[in-house]
Design an enzyme around this catalytic site. Structure first.
Site, PDB file in Angstrom:
ATOM      1  N   HIS A 450      13.716   6.633 -14.977  1.00 45.37           N
ATOM      2  CA  HIS A 450      14.241   5.433 -15.620  1.00 45.37           C
ATOM      3  C   HIS A 450      15.700   5.174 -15.281  1.00 45.37           C
ATOM      4  O   HIS A 450      16.142   4.031 -15.272  1.00 45.37           O
ATOM      5  CB  HIS A 450      14.014   5.525 -17.126  1.00 45.37           C
ATOM      6  CG  HIS A 450      12.622   5.133 -17.490  1.00 45.37           C
ATOM      7  ND1 HIS A 450      11.876   5.781 -18.434  1.00 45.37           N
ATOM      8  CD2 HIS A 450      11.829   4.160 -16.992  1.00 45.37           C
ATOM      9  CE1 HIS A 450      10.691   5.209 -18.529  1.00 45.37           C
ATOM     10  NE2 HIS A 450      10.639   4.226 -17.657  1.00 45.37           N
ATOM     11  N   ARG A 557      -0.704  -5.555 -13.157  1.00 46.17           N
ATOM     12  CA  ARG A 557      -1.282  -4.202 -13.257  1.00 46.17           C
ATOM     13  C   ARG A 557      -1.686  -4.005 -14.714  1.00 46.17           C
ATOM     14  O   ARG A 557      -0.873  -3.628 -15.554  1.00 46.17           O
ATOM     15  CB  ARG A 557      -0.252  -3.155 -12.829  1.00 46.17           C
ATOM     16  CG  ARG A 557       0.084  -3.167 -11.347  1.00 46.17           C
ATOM     17  CD  ARG A 557       1.023  -2.013 -11.014  1.00 46.17           C
ATOM     18  NE  ARG A 557       1.103  -1.743  -9.596  1.00 46.17           N
ATOM     19  CZ  ARG A 557       2.146  -2.080  -8.814  1.00 46.17           C
ATOM     20  NH1 ARG A 557       3.186  -2.703  -9.336  1.00 46.17           N
ATOM     21  NH2 ARG A 557       2.148  -1.769  -7.534  1.00 46.17           N
ATOM     22  N   ARG A 593      -5.438  -8.101 -12.041  1.00 49.43           N
ATOM     23  CA  ARG A 593      -6.217  -7.024 -11.418  1.00 49.43           C
ATOM     24  C   ARG A 593      -6.963  -6.282 -12.518  1.00 49.43           C
ATOM     25  O   ARG A 593      -6.375  -5.909 -13.524  1.00 49.43           O
ATOM     26  CB  ARG A 593      -5.276  -6.060 -10.692  1.00 49.43           C
ATOM     27  CG  ARG A 593      -6.033  -4.884 -10.086  1.00 49.43           C
ATOM     28  CD  ARG A 593      -5.140  -4.023  -9.234  1.00 49.43           C
ATOM     29  NE  ARG A 593      -4.289  -3.166 -10.041  1.00 49.43           N
ATOM     30  CZ  ARG A 593      -3.406  -2.308  -9.520  1.00 49.43           C
ATOM     31  NH1 ARG A 593      -3.255  -2.233  -8.210  1.00 49.43           N
ATOM     32  NH2 ARG A 593      -2.671  -1.553 -10.288  1.00 49.43           N
ATOM     33  N   GLU A 689      -7.197  -1.871   0.050  1.00 50.07           N
ATOM     34  CA  GLU A 689      -6.409  -0.637  -0.006  1.00 50.07           C
ATOM     35  C   GLU A 689      -7.135   0.474   0.734  1.00 50.07           C
ATOM     36  O   GLU A 689      -6.544   1.483   1.079  1.00 50.07           O
ATOM     37  CB  GLU A 689      -6.232  -0.203  -1.463  1.00 50.07           C
ATOM     38  CG  GLU A 689      -5.530  -1.231  -2.306  1.00 50.07           C
ATOM     39  CD  GLU A 689      -5.663  -0.940  -3.783  1.00 50.07           C
ATOM     40  OE1 GLU A 689      -4.700  -0.479  -4.377  1.00 50.07           O
ATOM     41  OE2 GLU A 689      -6.757  -1.175  -4.344  1.00 50.07           O
ATOM     42  N   ASN A 712       0.576   0.150  -0.565  1.00 51.74           N
ATOM     43  CA  ASN A 712       0.926   1.489  -1.060  1.00 51.74           C
ATOM     44  C   ASN A 712      -0.241   2.441  -0.839  1.00 51.74           C
ATOM     45  O   ASN A 712      -0.097   3.530  -0.281  1.00 51.74           O
ATOM     46  CB  ASN A 712       1.267   1.461  -2.557  1.00 51.74           C
ATOM     47  CG  ASN A 712       2.335   0.445  -2.873  1.00 51.74           C
ATOM     48  OD1 ASN A 712       3.094   0.065  -1.993  1.00 51.74           O
ATOM     49  ND2 ASN A 712       2.399  -0.007  -4.113  1.00 51.74           N
ATOM     50  N   ASP A 713      -1.415   2.021  -1.287  1.00 47.08           N
ATOM     51  CA  ASP A 713      -2.579   2.891  -1.101  1.00 47.08           C
ATOM     52  C   ASP A 713      -3.094   2.835   0.334  1.00 47.08           C
ATOM     53  O   ASP A 713      -3.494   3.857   0.895  1.00 47.08           O
ATOM     54  CB  ASP A 713      -3.691   2.508  -2.087  1.00 47.08           C
ATOM     55  CG  ASP A 713      -3.449   3.139  -3.447  1.00 47.08           C
ATOM     56  OD1 ASP A 713      -3.128   4.337  -3.496  1.00 47.08           O
ATOM     57  OD2 ASP A 713      -3.553   2.432  -4.459  1.00 47.08           O
ATOM     58  N   ARG A 723       1.085   9.196  -1.436  1.00 45.07           N
ATOM     59  CA  ARG A 723       2.183   8.258  -1.651  1.00 45.07           C
ATOM     60  C   ARG A 723       3.326   8.832  -2.475  1.00 45.07           C
ATOM     61  O   ARG A 723       4.458   8.414  -2.340  1.00 45.07           O
ATOM     62  CB  ARG A 723       1.670   6.946  -2.264  1.00 45.07           C
ATOM     63  CG  ARG A 723       0.959   7.113  -3.570  1.00 45.07           C
ATOM     64  CD  ARG A 723       0.188   5.850  -3.943  1.00 45.07           C
ATOM     65  NE  ARG A 723       0.998   4.899  -4.682  1.00 45.07           N
ATOM     66  CZ  ARG A 723       0.528   3.780  -5.215  1.00 45.07           C
ATOM     67  NH1 ARG A 723      -0.754   3.460  -5.051  1.00 45.07           N
ATOM     68  NH2 ARG A 723       1.298   2.975  -5.893  1.00 45.07           N
ATOM     69  N   CYS A 759       0.648  -7.223  -1.751  1.00 45.50           N
ATOM     70  CA  CYS A 759       1.302  -6.939  -3.039  1.00 45.50           C
ATOM     71  C   CYS A 759       1.817  -5.511  -3.120  1.00 45.50           C
ATOM     72  O   CYS A 759       2.315  -5.097  -4.152  1.00 45.50           O
ATOM     73  CB  CYS A 759       0.364  -7.242  -4.200  1.00 45.50           C
ATOM     74  SG  CYS A 759      -1.115  -6.229  -4.192  1.00 45.50           S
TER      75      CYS A 759
HETATM   76  C1  PEP Z   1      -1.007  -0.855  -3.676  1.00 49.44           C
HETATM   77  O1  PEP Z   1      -1.771   0.113  -3.583  1.00 49.44           O
HETATM   78  O2  PEP Z   1      -0.305  -1.276  -2.737  1.00 49.44           O
HETATM   79  C2  PEP Z   1      -0.888  -1.558  -4.964  1.00 49.44           C
HETATM   80  C3  PEP Z   1      -0.168  -2.662  -5.069  1.00 49.44           C
HETATM   81  O3  PEP Z   1      -1.513  -1.007  -6.034  1.00 49.44           O
HETATM   82  P1  PEP Z   1      -0.851   0.169  -6.921  1.00 49.44           P
HETATM   83  O4  PEP Z   1       0.552   0.414  -6.403  1.00 49.44           O
HETATM   84  O5  PEP Z   1      -0.865  -0.323  -8.322  1.00 49.44           O
HETATM   85  O6  PEP Z   1      -1.773   1.305  -6.664  1.00 49.44           O
HETATM   86 MG    MG Z   2      -3.183   0.555  -5.203  1.00 50.47          MG
END
Ligand code: PEP
Ligand code: MG
Length: 822
Positions: A450, A557, A593, A689, A712-713, A723, A759
């Site tokens: 934080h 989310r 989502r 993803e 990200n995934d 990650r 995203c």
């Molecule tokens: C992603 O995987 O890029 C994503 C946006 O989902 P999260 O980060 O919530 O897993």
């Molecule tokens: Mg994801």
């Protein structure tokens, strides 16, 4: 393996007990079924459900049934009568205490014990507690299955060894469970004793007996064994103890990184590096702030009453301080941090522990420090990086209360410059004045702590996890940091400083320009519109998103509504929160989502079996399809909102068209149940993803309106680089041409009708924006404070040039080469 069945009046209770027990043996899942409650909320037991659970738990080695009380016992007996003779013979009902017995039984079953051994272990499960507290009544209930006496121990004279226990909380439940499962793998009778306290020997294969040893951190345990594999068993226990019983964080969580005694300061123009935590370049004199923990004097306790009153007084002082800080932060997302800290001050687990430590003779500061360190260590041990980072919140509150108890001063920044500290509590970060502070450098911390989040939202450049060498930089030395790359320079030569200053000035003017046009749409130089939306994880985020000029919510989310509670939010509650987000965003389009949880983010009311690799397990849409009532409720809430606001429904972690079609059918059912026909602006899409889904985009395209690439995934799966693993941070880069090729595959597979957005965090990397636009991405969704600069990066892009550059990037060797080309 022997199976287990929990019979209880309450489904929630049984599931929670099952989750707790499964955690003891994460590597060896035991078949465990629940026959509890008449439905999710109605108490009761059902004999037919119990027979079904027994049949499901039986793998041929039989089943041990644990019950709570009253009709649970009667229903279990009735269930036995209903079973086939063959199965009935393999079932043992045990009068073991439900929670303790279940844990002991799970560990024994995971160690391949027979069903009789499992039942004996379960029934003996109170022994540890009784040894600790002393007997408070008859040692066992009449009729209970009782242990058949201490198992025959190994004769003396076999192999033996002694080892120290390093774990912060000694041989507590989890390490003890590791010990028991380990020794059960050998053909040997293994015994263990606490050599420090001079205890008796107990069988190492019995969790409940091991619990009686009271092994604490630093105690020596002695191990001996007999039988064909005696030596191997002893060696295995010693090796396990030396590995801290495979606990990830065996050492106590004692707050910030210690100052490096005697460590020489980094030489002039030394380069240090850490983790990028808040973008921007900061240059200035080093300003050390004292975030060290005050020393606890060894004064004796003045009695429970006085010590407990000291704790209560300190808690109310800190409560007032936190309320003041929270009020100063205002109605912004980071205010949530202080709400969480306030909750910690009332946490019953924490306060009960402090109370019992003061009752046992600890003075208030020691009792508070030890109890809060225990909770922090528990967070540290969690696999999820976000939850793990919450340990720093506990430490922050621990330090704040400890300072009050000891009358020590809070963190102060002596003068303008770059703040250097071991770690920074959120309250301290919130108190920093951005006009005086050029940057923040922390020896510890993580980008999701934080302190780092506050630095980002306040626009202060920050680099964290630089390491203890940072603390040896002399006060006043010129330091420079790049919060976008994690680079730190100590006393850089004048030409380097000049170029850094130039970059900092350019960044500042770009930011000013971007902020002045934040609410305008973002069009490329050649007139292509790119929507820039916000990633939203709370109603407060939606408020910030609107202030930052979001065109839409590109990713909501919804996990924030489901995590950290005992039961799922109802349809009405969900609908109300989605409507609040819609209002905050002035009824712009919402991309909602559906729930993205699973083994890495377990829900107590939808427990998942322990998985060796939760990132590859039952998560996202797989979890939702396995819990259809949760998904049905969520879709109904979304559909109701979609009648009044344009909504994108987005399914996460989709791998196959069948999954998508199953989810779409449930969406159709929700539309029917809502009873108002098809909502006018409703669109349906998936997150790409999973690499396979990205490559199959053309197969998915006829069934969706949009794809949203979760880089990200997608990056972690494409590069096999987790990650959250800091050791792989440079490998897990979304600009790797392998990942870019997958984004390219999605854009090409989408065709003209289906839109493509991104995203994941890559969308917020302003250097990546032209590349993504060049590949064909027409919407980006980012953390709200990044919206103005991402829009500006779109305005600086020409899609024709960007397409040519993107085509070249696909052929480069790695992410570093792509960054260099950009
Ligand atoms: C992603 O995987 O890029 C994503 C946006 O989902 P999260 O980060 O919530 O897993
Ligand atoms: Mg994801």
């Amino acid at each position: 393996m022997v199976g287990l069945v929990i019979v209880s009046h309450s489904r929630a209770l049984a599931r929670a007990a099952a989750t707790l027990a499964a955690e003891m043996v994460p590597d060896r899942p035991v078949p465990l079924e629940v026959a509890a409650g008449l439905d999710d909320t109605t108490f009761g037991t059902d004999a037919v459900a119990i027979t079904e659970a027994i049949a499901a738990a039986d793998q041929g080695d039989g089943v041990v049934v644990l019950m709570d009380l009253g009709s649970a016992v009667l229903s279990a007996e009735l269930a036995l009568d209903l079973l086939d003779d063959d199965l009935r013979e393999r079932v043992v009902l045990t009068a073991a205490p439900l929670v303790e017995g279940l844990i002991a039984a799970t560990v024994a079953a995971a160690g391949e014990a027979t069903r009789e051994e499992v039942a004996v272990e379960a029934a003996a499960a109170l022994t540890g507690k009784q040894a600790h507290l002393g007997p408070a009544g008859p040692p066992h209930s009449p009729g209970a299955t009782q242990p058949t006496g201490p198992p025959a121990g190994p004769p003396e004279g076999g192999p033996s060894a002694t080892v120290a226990v390093v774990n912060a909380h000694g041989l507590h439940a989890r390490p003890a469970a590791r010990l028991v499962t380990q020794v059960r793998l050998f053909d040997a009778a293994t015994e263990i004793r606490n050599a420090t306290t001079g205890s008796d020997w107990v069988p190492a294969a019995s969790l409940s007996r091991v619990a009686t040893l009271g092994v604490l951190q630093g105690h020596q345990i002695e191990v001996r064994a007999s039988g064909p594999q005696a030596a191997e068993a002893v060696d295995a226990v010693i090796a396990l103890a030396n590995r801290a019983f495979d606990e990830t964080h065996p050492a106590p969580a004692e707050g910030p990184v210690p100052a490096p005694a005697g460590q020489p300061p980094p030489s002039p123009d030394a380069g240090l590096s850490g983790r990028a935590a808040s973008p921007g370049i900061g240059i200035g004199p080093a300003r050390h702030v004292d975030s060290a923990e005050p020393e606890i004097p060894g004064h004796p306790s003045q009695g429970f009453e006085r010590e407990w009153r000291r704790v209560e007084d300190a808690l109310s002082t800190v409560r007032e301080e936190l309320h003041r800080t929270r009020a100063a932060v205002g109605n912004r997302p980071e205010a949530d941090i202080f709400d969480a800290h306030l909750l910690l001050l009332d946490d019953t687990d924490l306060l009960d522990d402090v109370r019992s430590r003061t009752a046992r003779g600890s003075p208030a500061p020691q009792a508070w420090a030890d109890a809060a360190a225990r909770i922090a260590a528990e967070f540290d041990g969690l696999p999820d990086p976000y939850l793990k980072a919450r340990a720093s919140d506990v430490r922050a509150v621990r330090l704040q209360v400890l300072r009050v108890l000891l009358g020590a001063a809070a963190t102060t920044v002596p003068a303008d410059g770059v703040v250097i500290a071991a770690d920074l509590a959120p309250a301290d970060a919130a108190g920093l004045d951005p006009s005086r502070i050029a940057g923040i450098l922390l020896a510890a911390g993580s980008p999701t702590s934080h302190g780092a989040i506050l630095a980002r939202t306040r626009g202060i450049p920050a680099v964290v996890a630089v390491g203890p060498a940072l603390l040896a930089i002399p006060e006043g030395t010129t330091v420079a940091l790049d919060g976008a790359t994690g680079e730190v320079r100590v006393e850089p030569p004048e030409p380097v400083l000049a170029s850094l200053r130039k970059r900092a000035a350019a960044q500042a003017s770009r930011r000013t320009r971007a902020l002045s046009r934040a609410s305008e749409a973002a069009e490329t130089r050649d007139g292509v519109l790119v929507g820039v939306g916000a990633n939203v994880g709370s109603v407060a985020d939606a408020i910030t998103a609107a202030e930052c000029g979001a065109d839409l919510a590109g990713l909501i989310r919804t996990e924030f509504l489901f995590l950290g509670r005992d039961r799922a939010p109802g349809v009405d509650e969900q609908e109300a929160v989605y409507r609040q987000i819609a209002t905050a965003l002035d009824r712009r389009r919402l991309t909602i989502r559906t729930l993205d949880v699973g083994g890495d983010k377990p829900l107590p009311y939808a427990p998942a079996a322990a998985e060796d690799n939760p990132f590859l397990g039952v998560r996202g849409i797989r979890h939702s399809l396995a819990h259809p009532s949760l998904l049905a409720a969520q879709l109904l809430a979304i559909v109701r909102v979609a009648h009044d606001v344009p909504v994108n429904v987005m399914f996460p972690m989709v791998s196959t068209v069948d999954e998508l079609l199953a989810a779409r059918r449930m969406l159709d059912e929700a539309v029917t149940r809502a009873g108002r026909g098809a909502p006018p602006g409703l669109k349906v899409g998936i997150m790409t993803e999973v690499p396979a889904a990205a490559l199959k985009a053309a197969t998915f395209a006829p069934h969706v309106d949009f794809f949203s690439v979760g880089t990200n995934d997608l990056t972690q799966y494409a590069l096999a680089a987790e990650r959250g693993n800091p050791a792989l941070a440079s490998l897990a880069d979304g600009l790797d041409p392998g990942v870019l090729r997958l984004v390219d595959a999605v854009c090409r597979g989408a065709g003209d009708r289906v839109s493509v957005s991104v995203c994941g965090e890559l969308a917020a990397d302003v250097t990546a924006v032209p590349l993504l636009a060049g590949l064909g991405v027409r919407e980006l969704s980012v953390a709200p404070p990044m919206i103005p600069e991402v829009k500006q990066a779109v305005r600086d892009t020409d899609t024709q040039q960007a397409a040519a550059m993107a085509a070249r990037a696909l052929d480069l060797a790695d992410a570093a080469a792509v960054r260099a080309a950009l």
